[in-house]
Write a protein that holds these residues in place. Structure first.
Motif, mmCIF file in Angstrom:
data_model
loop_
_atom_site.group_PDB
_atom_site.id
_atom_site.type_symbol
_atom_site.label_atom_id
_atom_site.label_comp_id
_atom_site.label_asym_id
_atom_site.label_seq_id
_atom_site.Cartn_x
_atom_site.Cartn_y
_atom_site.Cartn_z
ATOM 1 N N MET A 163 0.839 -1.205 0.000
ATOM 2 C CA MET A 163 0.000 0.000 0.000
ATOM 3 C C MET A 163 0.872 1.251 0.000
ATOM 4 O O MET A 163 0.577 2.228 -0.684
ATOM 5 C CB MET A 163 -0.942 -0.019 1.209
ATOM 6 C CG MET A 163 -1.906 -1.193 1.171
ATOM 7 S SD MET A 163 -3.288 -1.098 2.322
ATOM 8 C CE MET A 163 -2.531 -1.398 3.862
ATOM 9 N N ARG A 164 1.964 1.177 0.763
ATOM 10 C CA ARG A 164 2.881 2.316 0.799
ATOM 11 C C ARG A 164 3.511 2.536 -0.576
ATOM 12 O O ARG A 164 3.676 3.667 -1.025
ATOM 13 C CB ARG A 164 3.973 2.072 1.847
ATOM 14 C CG ARG A 164 3.475 2.000 3.265
ATOM 15 C CD ARG A 164 3.239 3.358 3.884
ATOM 16 N NE ARG A 164 4.488 4.003 4.259
ATOM 17 C CZ ARG A 164 4.878 5.193 3.819
ATOM 18 N NH1 ARG A 164 4.118 5.863 3.005
ATOM 19 N NH2 ARG A 164 6.020 5.714 4.203
ATOM 20 N N ALA A 165 3.890 1.432 -1.246
ATOM 21 C CA ALA A 165 4.513 1.546 -2.564
ATOM 22 C C ALA A 165 3.585 2.270 -3.533
ATOM 23 O O ALA A 165 4.007 3.129 -4.296
ATOM 24 C CB ALA A 165 4.867 0.168 -3.096
ATOM 25 N N LYS A 183 19.692 -6.675 -8.286
ATOM 26 C CA LYS A 183 18.512 -6.328 -9.097
ATOM 27 C C LYS A 183 17.427 -5.655 -8.252
ATOM 28 O O LYS A 183 16.936 -4.567 -8.581
ATOM 29 C CB LYS A 183 17.929 -7.602 -9.749
ATOM 30 C CG LYS A 183 18.917 -8.400 -10.577
ATOM 31 C CD LYS A 183 18.264 -9.579 -11.250
ATOM 32 C CE LYS A 183 17.783 -10.659 -10.288
ATOM 33 N NZ LYS A 183 18.865 -11.418 -9.629
ATOM 34 N N SER A 184 17.075 -6.337 -7.162
ATOM 35 C CA SER A 184 16.015 -5.778 -6.310
ATOM 36 C C SER A 184 16.432 -4.440 -5.742
ATOM 37 O O SER A 184 15.624 -3.502 -5.653
ATOM 38 C CB SER A 184 15.702 -6.744 -5.169
ATOM 39 O OG SER A 184 15.214 -7.944 -5.689
ATOM 40 N N THR A 185 17.668 -4.337 -5.360
ATOM 41 C CA THR A 185 18.148 -3.086 -4.780
ATOM 42 C C THR A 185 17.966 -1.941 -5.768
ATOM 43 O O THR A 185 17.465 -0.864 -5.405
ATOM 44 C CB THR A 185 19.634 -3.229 -4.394
ATOM 45 O OG1 THR A 185 19.776 -4.364 -3.537
ATOM 46 C CG2 THR A 185 20.133 -1.989 -3.684
ATOM 47 N N ASN A 244 14.345 -1.092 -6.136
ATOM 48 C CA ASN A 244 13.875 -0.357 -4.954
ATOM 49 C C ASN A 244 14.304 1.106 -5.008
ATOM 50 O O ASN A 244 13.562 1.994 -4.581
ATOM 51 C CB ASN A 244 14.420 -0.995 -3.674
ATOM 52 C CG ASN A 244 13.715 -2.297 -3.349
ATOM 53 O OD1 ASN A 244 12.648 -2.586 -3.899
ATOM 54 N ND2 ASN A 244 14.310 -3.092 -2.476
ATOM 55 N N LEU A 245 15.474 1.330 -5.525
ATOM 56 C CA LEU A 245 15.964 2.712 -5.625
ATOM 57 C C LEU A 245 15.157 3.487 -6.662
ATOM 58 O O LEU A 245 14.773 4.636 -6.436
ATOM 59 C CB LEU A 245 17.451 2.729 -5.982
ATOM 60 C CG LEU A 245 18.400 2.146 -4.917
ATOM 61 C CD1 LEU A 245 19.825 2.056 -5.454
ATOM 62 C CD2 LEU A 245 18.360 2.998 -3.651
ATOM 63 N N ILE A 261 11.401 3.462 -2.878
ATOM 64 C CA ILE A 261 11.118 2.902 -1.562
ATOM 65 C C ILE A 261 12.428 2.672 -0.818
ATOM 66 O O ILE A 261 12.446 2.186 0.296
ATOM 67 C CB ILE A 261 10.281 1.597 -1.645
ATOM 68 C CG1 ILE A 261 10.962 0.555 -2.521
ATOM 69 C CG2 ILE A 261 8.881 1.895 -2.146
ATOM 70 C CD1 ILE A 261 10.212 -0.762 -2.536
ATOM 71 N N ASP A 262 13.512 3.068 -1.450
ATOM 72 C CA ASP A 262 14.817 3.014 -0.796
ATOM 73 C C ASP A 262 15.640 4.164 -1.363
ATOM 74 O O ASP A 262 15.349 4.659 -2.458
ATOM 75 C CB ASP A 262 15.474 1.652 -1.095
ATOM 76 C CG ASP A 262 16.510 1.296 -0.037
ATOM 77 O OD1 ASP A 262 16.712 2.107 0.902
ATOM 78 O OD2 ASP A 262 17.112 0.213 -0.144
#
Ligand SMILES: Nc1ncnc2c1ncn2[C@@H]1O[C@H](COP(=O)(O)OP(=O)(O)OP(=O)(O)O)[C@@H](O)[C@H]1O
Ligand SMILES: [Mg+2]
Lengths: 442, 237
Positions: free
Chosen positions: A338-340, B46-48, B51-52, B56-57
């Motif tokens: 939800m935050r995303a 990849k995930s990192t 996320n950037l 969310i990061d």
């Protein structure tokens, strides 16, 4: 706002058993406090009714005057001022009685008993005879003979007297002299002893002669008002209207301390240092003054109930906090999702807080419904209890009366405590990093 | 200038006293409308990187710019708004909201915003998306009543609900069998072509990577290859 509410509402039914347990705990607290409030509320009403019935009114006026011999006696003379007040306020008066009363010893043969005796103007109190339940004899006969008397059935049995026979009574006049009279028994009535009201009735004019009073004098004016909620102001009208100019203003609400044979007596009357006055001084009392003591007790009971309620809620609060902490962990990934998608921290927090609110409200509704069902069932049982307990019952039944204000108040407390309990887990959920939340494995 | 730009991006995680260099200086650019794939073995970062890009990061070092906005120094509120306005997400394990049905899950991102489209417009758009991902018959089903492939289709529709510039998908096919995975990538490709939405997905499945027109290959937090195919491959025909 609607989105968070919607999600919160749906979340409630997600773990049905868990929500049920929490709401159930809240419901139990609500049930206890509501029943307590309803019971005490109902008892106040019942006691007030029973008192009014037993005392024969809501507002009581007595008069006191000094004899030439320096003795204070209790009586009311015909008074234009009082008549005018009665007339002016007629719309507020449901009914009134002007009676004399005595506590004579009734004697028949070798038996005797003390008995409350009212002197009634039967033409003025035309509804009285209808309200009495005859067991033997004819009530209407009281109008035929002046010294006719209506006796409670048990009194007749105690004396061993029959309808048509004459009994002897011994009593004191207002000035304290011994006097005797004869009463002819015309009827027996069902006793209302369970209300502390065992009364015999005779004509006022005859009782007055025995008490040393004129025919048109009487001792106590009792009034039933049409609107009980206005009884205080109603009583004030009479108190002010009847005050003589030389009377002080200090005793606005005289304390009722002693009651003899159902009549409130003023303790000051017996005090020593009272200077005699001219004419009649009136004393106006009303049912709420008597109820003050009852309400005091009820207030204490309600406070005890509130404490129990709060203790139950605090215990529940621990449960809510733990559950919400668990929910937060279970839903970590969901929160991350939800935050995303752009849900703000505040909105995440609100979901949890709405959930707590709904849970609290659910518990309240549950508790209220349960209280309603229980009071309906218990309220319909007629208790054949001890006479002394009947004073708390309405014709043998428990009366439940809960005010909307207390329901709303208690609901507010529940919701507040639920919110408080959920606040920290909700805040923690909101402050979680979306990245960490999304990578969690729950 | 690309819709996504990374410049010398580093990401260091601290695990107690140990430091993990997940991304060790990465620079690349993704153009609007790209169907980009980030590939590499497990632990390559990849995930990192997603996320950037997904805000969310935050990078330890370097610049990440999304649709012209540099994410550095933005507070949570601003990042959240940026995500809502420019990004859509597809997850490996679908991450549908369990208490909402298909329609509501897709509607969900739309309801988060302050300026929403009109009711009718919104409904038509969601119905279009449901239709486009082939779930018109499952509009009112909850996620636990759907198969994995169906759930991921809902997730694709949801990611597109706010008409974002960029949709990020971290291993969207990892929890699906290869056939379903293929169809999911094809659906993403179809939406990419139809709506000109930029898609960036990660995978370590080479067959799936072939469908991408821009492939960034990672190893140990560094880019080993960055290939752009001018002729778009794997278009649906
Ligand atoms: N939150 C974190 N804290 C500490 N280390 C992390 C964190 N997230 C990732 N890492 C480390 O960073 C490195 C890169 O991880 P990342 O998840 O980006 O790899 P990946 O390419 O997505 O791998 P996979 O294919 O397994 O998903 C790994 O060594 C991982 O252990
Ligand atoms: Mg990964």
């Amino acid at each position: 706002m609607f989105l968070t509410m919607k999600v919160a509402f749906r979340n409630i039914s997600r773990q049905k058993k868990r929500s049920f347990l929490l709401a159930g705990a809240i419901a139990f607290g609500m049930l206890v406090i509501t029943l307590m409030n309803a019971l005490t509320g109902g008892v106040v009403g019942t006691i007030r009714d029973n008192f009014s019935h037993a005392l024969g009114g809501h507002v009581f006026i007595t008069g006191q005057e000094w004899t030439d011999a320096g003795q204070m006696i209790m009586k009311i003379r015909p008074d234009e001022n009082l008549d005018r007040l009665l007339e002016e306020n007629a719309t507020q008066i449901e009914a009134f009685t002007r009676r004399s009363q005595a506590m004579p010893t009734m004697i028949f043969g070798s038996k005797q008993t003390m008995q409350m005796l009212y002197g009634v103007d039967f033409t003025e109190e035309d509804k009285l005879l209808d309200s009495l339940v005859v067991t033997q004899g004819r009530l209407a006969d009281v109008l035929v003979e002046e010294n006719a008397v209506i006796l409670p059935q048990p009194v007749g049995e105690r004396l061993g007297v029959q309808v048509g026979e004459t009994i002897l009574i011994r009593l004191e006049t207002l000035t304290g002299q011994q006097n005797v009279g004869e009463l002819k028994v015309v009827a027996f009535i069902e006793d209302q002893e369970e209300l502390g009201l065992s009364a015999a009735f005779t004509s006022r004019s005859y009782l007055n002669t025995l008490l040393g009073m004129d025919q048109h004098e009487y001792q106590i004016l009792n009034m039933f008002v049409t609107d009980l909620s206005l009884v205080d102001s109603f009583a004030r009208i009479f108190r002010e209207g009847l005050r003589t100019p030389d009377e002080g203003e200090e005793e606005a609400e005289p304390q009722v301390a002693v009651m003899v044979a159902g009549v409130p007596l003023d303790p000051l009357a017996e005090a020593e240092e009272i200077t005699p006055w001219e004419g009649t001084r009136y004393r106006v009392m009303h049912i709420n003054q008597i109820m003050e003591a009852v309400e005091l007790v009820v207030g204490v009971l309600n406070r005890v109930g509130l404490v129990i309620f709060l203790i139950l809620l605090v215990v529940t609060m621990v449960g809510i906090t733990n559950t919400f902490r668990m929910m937060m962990i279970e839903r970590t990934k969901e929160i991350g999702t939800m935050r995303a998608f752009g849900m703000h921290q505040k909105q995440v927090k609100n979901i949890f807080l709405w959930e707590a609110t709904f849970l609290g409200l659910l518990g309240c509704v549950g508790g209220l419904v349960l209280a309603g069902v229980i009071s309906l069932i218990v309220g319909n049982i007629t208790f054949d209890a001890d006479p002394s307990l009947q004073f708390f019952l309405n014709q043998g039944q428990v009366v439940f009366d809960v005010s909307l204000a207390s329901v709303i108040g208690n609901t507010a407390i529940v919701v507040l405590i639920s919110l408080l309990a959920a606040y920290w887990p909700a805040r923690a959920a909101a402050r979680m990093s979306p990245m960490k939340a999304l990578s969690s494995h729950t | 200038m690309g819709i996504v730009e990374l410049h010398n991006v580093r990401k260091v995680y601290t695990l107690g006293k140990a430091e993990v260099h997940a991304v060790r200086g990465v620079t690349f650019s993704i153009e609007k409308g790209d169907f980009a794939s980030i590939v590499g073995p497990s632990g390559s970062g990849k995930s990192t990187i997603l996320n950037l890009i997904g805000c969310i990061d935050q990078p330890t070092d370097g610049v990440v710019s999304i649709n012209g906005t540099v994410t550095q120094g933005l507070n949570d509120k601003a990042l959240t708004r940026l995500r809502h306005e420019t990004l859509g997400f597809i997850f490996q394990s679908f991450n549908l909201i369990p208490v909402l049905n298909v329609y509501e899950n897709i509607e969900f991102p739309l309801l988060l915003g302050k300026d929403r489209p009109g009711k009718k417009e919104m409904r038509e758009w969601i119905e279009f998306l449901v239709e486009a991902v082939g779930l018109a018959d499952h509009m009112h089903h909850k996620s636990n009543e759907l198969s994995g492939g169906q759930r991921q289709r809902v997730a694709i529709a949801r990611a597109l609900a706010t008409k974002p510039q960029i949709v990020l998908a971290d291993e969207p096919t990892a929890n699906l069998d290869s056939k379903t995975g293929q169809s999911i990538i094809e659906l993403m490709k179809k939406m990419n072509a139809e709506l000109n939405t930029t898609f960036i997905f990660s995978t370590h499945d080479t067959t799936i990577m072939d469908i991408a027109d821009h492939v960034i290959q990672l190893l140990d937090g560094l880019i080993v290859e960055d290939t752009k195919k001018s002729a778009k491959v794997g278009s649906l025909s």
